[in-house]
Design a protein around this motif. Structure first.
Motif, PDB file in Angstrom:
ATOM      1  N   SER A   1      -6.028   1.499   5.454  1.00 60.40           N
ATOM      2  CA  SER A   1      -4.871   0.401   5.169  1.00 60.40           C
ATOM      3  C   SER A   1      -3.621   1.761   4.838  1.00 60.40           C
ATOM      4  CB  SER A   1      -4.826  -0.871   4.396  1.00 60.40           C
ATOM      5  OG  SER A   1      -5.361  -0.688   2.890  1.00 60.40           O
ATOM      6  N   ALA A   2      -4.619   3.002   4.276  1.00 60.09           N
ATOM      7  CA  ALA A   2      -3.750   3.486   3.076  1.00 60.09           C
ATOM      8  C   ALA A   2      -3.771   4.657   4.610  1.00 60.09           C
ATOM      9  CB  ALA A   2      -4.274   4.314   2.406  1.00 60.09           C
ATOM     10  N   GLN A  47       0.323  -1.101   0.529  1.00 57.72           N
ATOM     11  CA  GLN A  47      -0.114   0.131  -0.145  1.00 57.72           C
ATOM     12  C   GLN A  47       1.051   1.350  -0.058  1.00 57.72           C
ATOM     13  OE1 GLN A  47      -2.529   0.417  -0.204  1.00 57.72           O
ATOM     14  NE2 GLN A  47      -3.250   2.787  -0.027  1.00 57.72           N
ATOM     15  N   SER A  92      -7.819   0.413  -1.763  1.00 54.18           N
ATOM     16  CA  SER A  92      -6.881   0.458  -0.903  1.00 54.18           C
ATOM     17  C   SER A  92      -6.467  -0.525  -0.724  1.00 54.18           C
ATOM     18  CB  SER A  92      -7.389   1.200   0.178  1.00 54.18           C
ATOM     19  OG  SER A  92      -8.457   0.474   0.995  1.00 54.18           O
ATOM     20  N   ILE A  93      -5.453  -1.556  -0.688  1.00 57.63           N
ATOM     21  CA  ILE A  93      -4.065  -2.690  -0.898  1.00 57.63           C
ATOM     22  C   ILE A  93      -4.707  -3.056   1.337  1.00 57.63           C
ATOM     23  CG2 ILE A  93      -2.578  -3.888  -0.746  1.00 57.63           C
ATOM     24  CD1 ILE A  93      -1.438  -2.035  -2.958  1.00 57.63           C
ATOM     25  N   SER A  94      -5.361  -4.257   1.134  1.00 62.13           N
ATOM     26  CA  SER A  94      -5.894  -4.471   2.566  1.00 62.13           C
ATOM     27  C   SER A  94      -7.002  -6.181   3.035  1.00 62.13           C
ATOM     28  CB  SER A  94      -6.815  -3.183   3.451  1.00 62.13           C
ATOM     29  OG  SER A  94      -8.163  -4.501   3.309  1.00 62.13           O
ATOM     30  N   TRP A 103       2.516   2.005  -3.250  1.00 58.14           N
ATOM     31  CA  TRP A 103       1.475   2.243  -4.336  1.00 58.14           C
ATOM     32  C   TRP A 103       1.118   3.887  -4.495  1.00 58.14           C
ATOM     33  CZ3 TRP A 103      -0.737   1.950  -8.534  1.00 58.14           C
ATOM     34  CH2 TRP A 103      -2.597   2.146  -8.620  1.00 58.14           C
ATOM     35  N   GLU A 104       0.690   3.655  -2.717  1.00 58.29           N
ATOM     36  CA  GLU A 104       0.625   5.741  -2.525  1.00 58.29           C
ATOM     37  C   GLU A 104       1.671   6.378  -2.936  1.00 58.29           C
ATOM     38  OE1 GLU A 104       0.217   5.628   1.703  1.00 58.29           O
ATOM     39  OE2 GLU A 104      -1.369   4.431   1.789  1.00 58.29           O
TER      40      GLU A 104
END
Length: 525
Positions: free
Chosen positions: A336-337, A97, A402-404, A100-101
C-alpha cells in the motif's frame, strides 16, 4: 470474475514475470544443449526434452519459482481495476498511508536541512579506501550520531493507526459495545478462534511440535528423530511446497537455514553473489543520509541486545546494501506504500528530476535492524544472509510498517489481538482499559517487530518457522494475546500502565509454542 478466467489470468501473469528471469534463460539453454544427447529422438522431441528437464532437476526449480510467484503476487482483480486498487482496495487506507508517508518524508527532509547534511554524496577516494578496508569491522567505528534521530518510532505509528476511521461506517451501528473497548476502530474481517483452529490445525494438541515435543524430558524416538529424518528428505528433494508444509510444525535447528532458504526460494546463485557485490560497491562509492539512521538504529537496538550485539558488522553490511537495492522497489506493486521521492539538488519541484530516495524506497525506522538480527544466527555468508532477509522483507516485514487492509497487515494484527483479548479475557481487557493501560499500547512494539528482540532467539525462530509455514503474520497477534492470557493473574492486580508494562517487560523466558497451543486449542469457546 469466474474461476476459469481468474486461473488463466494468474497463469499469464506468472508466465510474464518468469519470462525475463535468469531461470528462464537457464532452462532455455539446458533445453537447447540436451538436443545433442542420443536419447532425445526427433519423433518424440517435446516429451523427451520435458523428461530431461524433469530428471535433471530443472522442472523442480521452475515449480519452486512458480510457487514463489503465487505467494507474493496479488490475487487477480478485475482487468479494469486501477493500479492503486491492486496496492490497497480501501480508499481511506490509501489516504492514511499517503499522509503518513508525507510526515516521514517531511521529518527526513527537515533533519537534512537542520544538520546541513546532503541526502546523498559521492565519497572521496580516501574515504572509499578506508571503508573498503574496514568493511568487515564497521562496528569498531564510532561516528558521532548524537545529532541524528530516528525518523519515527513504533509508538508514533500506533497513534496514526488509532486515528484511522472508515468514513462510510457508523460505529454506533455495531450491536455489541465490545467494538468500542479497543483502540483500533476500523471494521476489518479478522478470524476468531474456531476459524483459526481450522486454519492452524497442524498446531493442535494432538500433533507433534518442535518447541514442545523436543523437550529434554521426552525421548527423541517418540517424535524428534523421525521428524528430523523427514526434514532431511525435504531438503534433499528441494521442494518449496513440502518445506513450507514441514515448517508448520517447526524446523530442526540444523536444517532451519536450508529449509527457510528453500521456502523463500532464495538459492544464492552466482548472480545473487554478484548482485550483493554490486550493492556493496554502491555503499563504498556513495554516502547516504539514511546510512546514519541505520548506524544509529543498530547502536540503539542490536548493539545493546545480549543475543545480537555480536552481529553488529553483519547488520551494517546487510542494511547498507539493502538501502541501495532497487530490486526491492518491485514489491511496491502490492504494497500500500509508495516509494518516497526527492529532487536532485537545485531542481526542487521539477518532476523529471525526482528520484526515489533511498534507492530501495524504504526509510528505516527505530527497530528496523531487528528484522535482520535473528537471521544472523542462521547464515554466516553475507550474500546468503542478504538474499534471505530481502525475501523475508518483501513477503512479510513490509506489512508491519504500512497501513493496509491485508490480513497480515499491522492494522489487522492489532484488531485481531484486541478482538481475541476482548472475546476470551473480557474482564482483563476491561480492567486494563479502566486503568488507562490499553493492551495494544503494550503489545504494539512486539508485533511491529514480529517479537524480534523480545523473545529468546530459539523461541523467536520457532515463531518465525510458523510465519513461513503458514505464509501469514497472523500468528504474531495470537502470540501477543497468549502472552496477556499467561500473565492475566498478575495483570488483574496492577493499577497503572507502568505497572502493567513492568509485568510484561521480560518475555525472554517464555516458551512460544505451548502458549500459542493453549490459547488456540485449550481456550473454552
Amino acid at each position: 470474475m469466474d474461476e476459469g478466467t481468474e486461473l488463466s489470468l494468474t497463469i499469464s501473469q506468472i508466465v510474464q514475470r518468469l519470462k525475463g528471469s535468469h531461470l528462464h534463460s537457464q532452462i532455455e539453454r539446458q533445453a537447447k544443449e540436451c538436443l545433442h544427447q542420443p536419447e532425445i529422438k526427433l519423433e518424440s522431441l517435446k516429451e523427451d526434452v520435458r523428461n530431461f528437464l524433469k530428471t535433471s532437476g530443472w522442472e523442480r526449480k521452475l515449480q519452486n519459482a512458480v510457487y514463489r510467484e503465487l505467494h507474493i503476487q496479488l490475487p487477480p482483480s478485475h482487468p479494469a481495476a486501477p493500479p492503486e486498487h491492486l496496492k490497497e482496495p480501501l480508499a481511506y487506507m490509501r489516504k492514511a498511508q499517503a499522509s503518513w508517508e508525507k510526515r516521514i518524508l517531511k521529518s527526513l527532509n527537515s533533519m537534512c536541512t537542520e544538520l546541513g547534511v546532503p541526502l546523498a554524496r559521492m565519497r572521496p577516494a580516501v574515504e572509499q579506501k578506508e571503508l573498503t578496508n574496514k568493511w568487515n569491522e564497521m562496528g569498531t567505528d564510532e561516528p558521532d550520531l548524537s545529532r541524528f534521530r530516528p525518523v519515527y518510532a513504533p509508538k508514533d505509528f500506533l497513534e496514526v493507526l488509532i486515528g484511522l476511521r472508515n468514513p462510510n461506517y457508523d460505529c454506533s451501528d455495531e450491536i455489541s459495545s465490545r467494538s468500542h473497548w479497543g483502540l483500533i476502530q476500523v471494521p476489518l474481517n479478522v478470524r476468531d478462534i474456531p476459524q483459526m483452529r481450522e486454519a492452524y490445525s497442524e498446531l493442535s494438541l494432538t500433533t507433534g511440535q518442535l518447541g514442545i515435543d523436543d523437550n529434554t524430558h521426552i525421548h527423541p524416538d517418540l517424535f524428534e528423530s523421525e521428524y528430523v529424518q523427514i526434514g532431511k528428505k525435504v531438503v534433499l528433494e528441494q521442494d518449496t511446497a513440502a518445506a513450507q508444509q514441514y515448517s508448520r510444525q517447526g524446523c530442526p535447528t540444523g536444517l532451519r537455514a536450508d529449509l527457510w532458504a528453500l521456502i523463500l526460494n532464495s538459492t544464492n546463485q552466482p548472480q545473487d553473489v554478484m548482485h550483493y557485490e554490486q550493492l556493496k560497491a554502491g555503499v563504498i562509492q556513495h554516502d547516504l543520509l539514511v546510512d546514519n539512521l541505520i548506524y544509529k538504529d543498530v547502536k540503539l537496538t542490536a548493539s545493546n541486545d545480549d543475543y545480537y550485539f555480536v552481529f553488529e558488522d553483519y547488520l551494517y553490511q546487510v542494511l547498507l546494501c539493502f538501502s541501495r537495492d532497487t530490486a526491492v522497489l518491485e514489491h511496491f506493486s502490492y504494497n500500500s506504500a509508495t516509494p518516497p521521492k526527492s529532487y536532485i539538488q537545485g531542481k526542487v519541484g521539477v518532476e523529471e528530476c525526482a528520484v526515489v530516495y533511498p534507492p530501495n524506497g524504504v526509510i528505516p525506522f527505530h527497530g528496523f535492524s531487528m528484522y535482520v538480527a535473528p537471521l544472523c544466527f542462521l547464515y554466516n555468508e553475507p550474500s546468503k544472509l542478504y538474499t534471505v532477509f530481502r525475501e523475508m522483507y518483501i513477503r512479510y516485514f513490509f506489512r508491519l510498517h504500512s497501513i493496509s487492509s491485508s490480513p497480515s497487515g499491522i492494522v489487522s494484527l492489532c484488531l485481531q489481538f484486541e478482538r481475541l483479548l476482548q472475546t476470551h479475557l473480557p474482564q482483563l481487557f476491561y480492567h486494563l482499559r479502566q486503568i488507562e493501560a490499553q493492551p495494544l499500547r503494550i503489545a504494539f512494539k512486539w508485533m511491529v517487530r514480529a517479537f524480534s528482540g523480545y523473545l529468546s532467539t530459539d523461541q523467536l525462530l520457532l515463531l518465525w518457522d510458523r510465519i513461513l509455514g503458514y505464509n501469514s503474520l497472523e500468528i504474531v497477534a495470537v502470540l501477543a494475546a497468549a502472552v496477556f492470557a499467561f500473565r492475566a493473574e498478575n495483570l488483574m492486580e496492577v493499577t497503572s500502565l507502568a505497572a502493567a508494562e513492568a509485568v510484561l517487560a521480560d518475555l525472554s523466558t517464555l516458551k512460544v509454542m505451548p502458549l500459542i497451543q493453549i490459547f488456540l486449542f485449550a481456550t473454552a469457546i
